[in-house]
Design a protein around this motif. Structure first.
Motif, PDB file in Angstrom:
ATOM      1  N   VAL A   1       0.846  -1.194   0.000  1.00 26.89           N
ATOM      2  CA  VAL A   1       0.000   0.000   0.000  1.00 26.89           C
ATOM      3  C   VAL A   1       0.875   1.235   0.000  1.00 26.89           C
ATOM      4  O   VAL A   1       1.835   1.339   0.758  1.00 26.89           O
ATOM      5  N   LYS A   2       0.542   2.188  -0.875  1.00 25.85           N
ATOM      6  CA  LYS A   2       1.281   3.441  -1.003  1.00 25.85           C
ATOM      7  C   LYS A   2       0.349   4.624  -0.759  1.00 25.85           C
ATOM      8  O   LYS A   2      -0.842   4.563  -1.065  1.00 25.85           O
ATOM      9  N   ILE A   3       0.917   5.693  -0.230  1.00 20.09           N
ATOM     10  CA  ILE A   3       0.225   6.980  -0.154  1.00 20.09           C
ATOM     11  C   ILE A   3       0.846   7.803  -1.264  1.00 20.09           C
ATOM     12  O   ILE A   3       2.046   8.080  -1.243  1.00 20.09           O
ATOM     13  N   ARG A   4       0.044   8.165  -2.258  1.00 20.68           N
ATOM     14  CA  ARG A   4       0.590   8.827  -3.442  1.00 20.68           C
ATOM     15  C   ARG A   4      -0.376   9.858  -4.002  1.00 20.68           C
ATOM     16  O   ARG A   4      -1.504   9.990  -3.545  1.00 20.68           O
ATOM     17  N   LEU A   5       0.102  10.584  -5.027  1.00 24.23           N
ATOM     18  CA  LEU A   5      -0.707  11.609  -5.667  1.00 24.23           C
ATOM     19  C   LEU A   5      -1.446  11.014  -6.859  1.00 24.23           C
ATOM     20  O   LEU A   5      -0.890  10.216  -7.612  1.00 24.23           O
ATOM     21  N   ARG A   6      -2.690  11.427  -7.021  1.00 25.23           N
ATOM     22  CA  ARG A   6      -3.508  11.021  -8.159  1.00 25.23           C
ATOM     23  C   ARG A   6      -3.821  12.272  -8.950  1.00 25.23           C
ATOM     24  O   ARG A   6      -4.433  13.205  -8.435  1.00 25.23           O
ATOM     25  N   ARG A   7      -3.390  12.314 -10.227  1.00 21.87           N
ATOM     26  CA  ARG A   7      -3.539  13.538 -11.012  1.00 21.87           C
ATOM     27  C   ARG A   7      -4.966  13.710 -11.490  1.00 21.87           C
ATOM     28  O   ARG A   7      -5.582  12.791 -12.003  1.00 21.87           O
ATOM     29  N   MET A   8      -5.460  14.936 -11.314  1.00 23.50           N
ATOM     30  CA  MET A   8      -6.792  15.308 -11.775  1.00 23.50           C
ATOM     31  C   MET A   8      -6.617  16.618 -12.552  1.00 23.50           C
ATOM     32  O   MET A   8      -5.516  17.120 -12.692  1.00 23.50           O
ATOM     33  N   GLY A   9      -7.701  17.174 -13.015  1.00 19.35           N
ATOM     34  CA  GLY A   9      -7.651  18.450 -13.715  1.00 19.35           C
ATOM     35  C   GLY A   9      -7.419  18.278 -15.197  1.00 19.35           C
ATOM     36  O   GLY A   9      -7.172  17.185 -15.700  1.00 19.35           O
TER      37      GLY A   9
ATOM     38  N   TYR B   1      -4.053  17.589  -7.784  1.00 24.18           N
ATOM     39  CA  TYR B   1      -3.732  16.251  -7.306  1.00 24.18           C
ATOM     40  C   TYR B   1      -4.527  15.919  -6.062  1.00 24.18           C
ATOM     41  O   TYR B   1      -4.725  16.779  -5.201  1.00 24.18           O
ATOM     42  N   ARG B   2      -4.940  14.664  -5.959  1.00 23.93           N
ATOM     43  CA  ARG B   2      -5.551  14.159  -4.739  1.00 23.93           C
ATOM     44  C   ARG B   2      -4.567  13.206  -4.086  1.00 23.93           C
ATOM     45  O   ARG B   2      -3.914  12.428  -4.772  1.00 23.93           O
ATOM     46  N   VAL B   3      -4.456  13.283  -2.774  1.00 30.45           N
ATOM     47  CA  VAL B   3      -3.588  12.384  -2.021  1.00 30.45           C
ATOM     48  C   VAL B   3      -4.439  11.168  -1.681  1.00 30.45           C
ATOM     49  O   VAL B   3      -5.450  11.293  -0.987  1.00 30.45           O
ATOM     50  N   VAL B   4      -4.035  10.005  -2.205  1.00 31.82           N
ATOM     51  CA  VAL B   4      -4.824   8.797  -2.018  1.00 31.82           C
ATOM     52  C   VAL B   4      -3.957   7.677  -1.457  1.00 31.82           C
ATOM     53  O   VAL B   4      -2.740   7.673  -1.584  1.00 31.82           O
ATOM     54  N   VAL B   5      -4.628   6.726  -0.838  1.00 32.56           N
ATOM     55  CA  VAL B   5      -4.001   5.486  -0.387  1.00 32.56           C
ATOM     56  C   VAL B   5      -4.409   4.436  -1.404  1.00 32.56           C
ATOM     57  O   VAL B   5      -5.609   4.232  -1.636  1.00 32.56           O
TER      58      VAL B   5
ATOM     59  N   ARG C   1      -1.570   4.902 -11.753  1.00 29.74           N
ATOM     60  CA  ARG C   1      -1.561   6.173 -11.018  1.00 29.74           C
ATOM     61  C   ARG C   1      -2.962   6.723 -10.814  1.00 29.74           C
ATOM     62  O   ARG C   1      -3.308   7.168  -9.719  1.00 29.74           O
ATOM     63  N   ASN C   2      -3.782   6.736 -11.842  1.00 34.19           N
ATOM     64  CA  ASN C   2      -5.131   7.283 -11.725  1.00 34.19           C
ATOM     65  C   ASN C   2      -6.181   6.184 -11.632  1.00 34.19           C
ATOM     66  O   ASN C   2      -7.345   6.419 -11.869  1.00 34.19           O
ATOM     67  N   GLY C   3      -5.757   4.992 -11.259  1.00 36.52           N
ATOM     68  CA  GLY C   3      -6.669   3.858 -11.177  1.00 36.52           C
ATOM     69  C   GLY C   3      -7.361   3.762  -9.830  1.00 36.52           C
ATOM     70  O   GLY C   3      -7.540   4.749  -9.118  1.00 36.52           O
ATOM     71  N   ARG C   4      -7.706   2.538  -9.495  1.00 37.15           N
ATOM     72  CA  ARG C   4      -8.451   2.269  -8.275  1.00 37.15           C
ATOM     73  C   ARG C   4      -7.631   2.646  -7.037  1.00 37.15           C
ATOM     74  O   ARG C   4      -6.421   2.463  -7.014  1.00 37.15           O
ATOM     75  N   PHE C   5      -8.314   3.160  -6.022  1.00 39.28           N
ATOM     76  CA  PHE C   5      -7.636   3.514  -4.778  1.00 39.28           C
ATOM     77  C   PHE C   5      -8.497   3.086  -3.602  1.00 39.28           C
ATOM     78  O   PHE C   5      -9.674   2.783  -3.745  1.00 39.28           O
TER      79      PHE C   5
END
Length: 80
Positions: free
Chosen positions: A3-11, A18-22, A29-33
């Motif tokens: 499990v990673k805490i990472r940025l998910r690019r939006m916009g 960016y959203r901070v997701v687990v 990167r922009n897949g399931r979280f």
């Protein structure tokens, strides 16, 4: 499961947000979280980083590894 805490690019193009997701590290990167815990907006001046500190600490205690970028933001905001 890694499990990673990472940025998910939006916009849109040239307007990042960016959203901070687990998320599981095996997903894109922009897949399931698993859970969204904050956001980062670099278009503002100064850039805005907002994260739920309790959730971030809980995930790190449970074994989630923040990426280098997220770790730098967490250190800058005295969360880690």
């Amino acid at each position: 499961m890694a499990v990673k805490i990472r940025l998910r690019r939006m916009g849109s193009k040239r307007n990042p947000f960016y959203r901070v997701v687990v998320a599981d590290s095996r997903f894109p990167r922009n897949g399931r979280f698993i859970e969204e815990i904050g956001y980062f907006d670099p278009t503002k001046d100064p850039a805005v980083f907002n994260v739920d500190a309790d959730k971030a600490k809980q995930w790190i205690a449970n074994g989630a590894q923040p990426t280098d970028t997220v770790k730098a933001f967490l250190k800058k905001n005295n969360i880690v």
